[in-house]
Design a protein around this motif. Sequence first.
Motif, PDB file in Angstrom:
ATOM      1  N   GLY A 179      86.854 -14.055  86.975  1.00  0.00           N
ATOM      2  CA  GLY A 179      87.776 -13.966  87.739  1.00  0.00           C
ATOM      3  C   GLY A 179      88.294 -12.311  86.976  1.00  0.00           C
ATOM      4  O   GLY A 179      88.227 -11.279  87.458  1.00  0.00           O
ATOM      5  N   GLN A 180      87.982 -12.386  85.215  1.00  0.00           N
ATOM      6  CA  GLN A 180      89.053 -11.007  84.796  1.00  0.00           C
ATOM      7  C   GLN A 180      87.247  -9.948  84.732  1.00  0.00           C
ATOM      8  O   GLN A 180      88.303  -8.754  84.692  1.00  0.00           O
ATOM      9  N   ALA A 182      84.857  -9.382  87.206  1.00  0.00           N
ATOM     10  CA  ALA A 182      85.398  -8.926  88.400  1.00  0.00           C
ATOM     11  C   ALA A 182      86.819  -8.295  88.599  1.00  0.00           C
ATOM     12  O   ALA A 182      86.318  -6.822  89.547  1.00  0.00           O
ATOM     13  N   SER A 183      87.325  -8.257  87.843  1.00  0.00           N
ATOM     14  CA  SER A 183      88.379  -7.096  87.718  1.00  0.00           C
ATOM     15  C   SER A 183      88.802  -6.214  87.581  1.00  0.00           C
ATOM     16  O   SER A 183      89.040  -4.735  87.048  1.00  0.00           O
TER      17      SER A 183
END
Length: 184
Positions: A179-180, A182-183
């Motif tokens: 998630g990190q 992807a952000s």
Amino acid sequence: MTSVELTEDAYALAEEMLAEPLPRRWAHSLGVAERARSLRPVLGTDAELLEAAAILHDVGYSPGIAHTGFHPLDGARFLRERGFDEHVVRLVAHHSCALLEAEERGLRAELADSFPTEQPHLMDALIYCDMTTTPHGKPTTSDERVSEIVGRYGPDTIVGRFIQRAAPEIHSAVSRVRGQLASA
């Protein structure tokens, strides 16, 4: 010592301790360090620290320092004696949910009392790197890695029981890091 010197020292020591006696562990460690480099966009100033811990995370398997048979504890003790950065020492001590395996081995208090845990984002990052790298140093998924470990050790062994218990946290950590990324 600069962070670059820390990483250079870590590679040299890991190679010395693993390359000849345990070539597959060395290949895995190189793959884990490569994964750590891929996290630079989300780690900022912690990137070198994580890479040093990644290359050293399995140093406790080295025959010359494997005293308890529990590689996170043996490796962390060795690195502390060598004067390595305490963040690296703690990451090695606690990599990939090591407290759960320490519990299976009757060493939880010893590990927890000797080595405080590290920052959660670094713990997650090292779990991601280790648990998405095969024993041969190639990328994999955390599901495949957990299955490989259970298959290699057996479901009813200390390692098999531990990794099955740790699997939900391993998968969660991998998901948080993805998630990190992807952000970023």
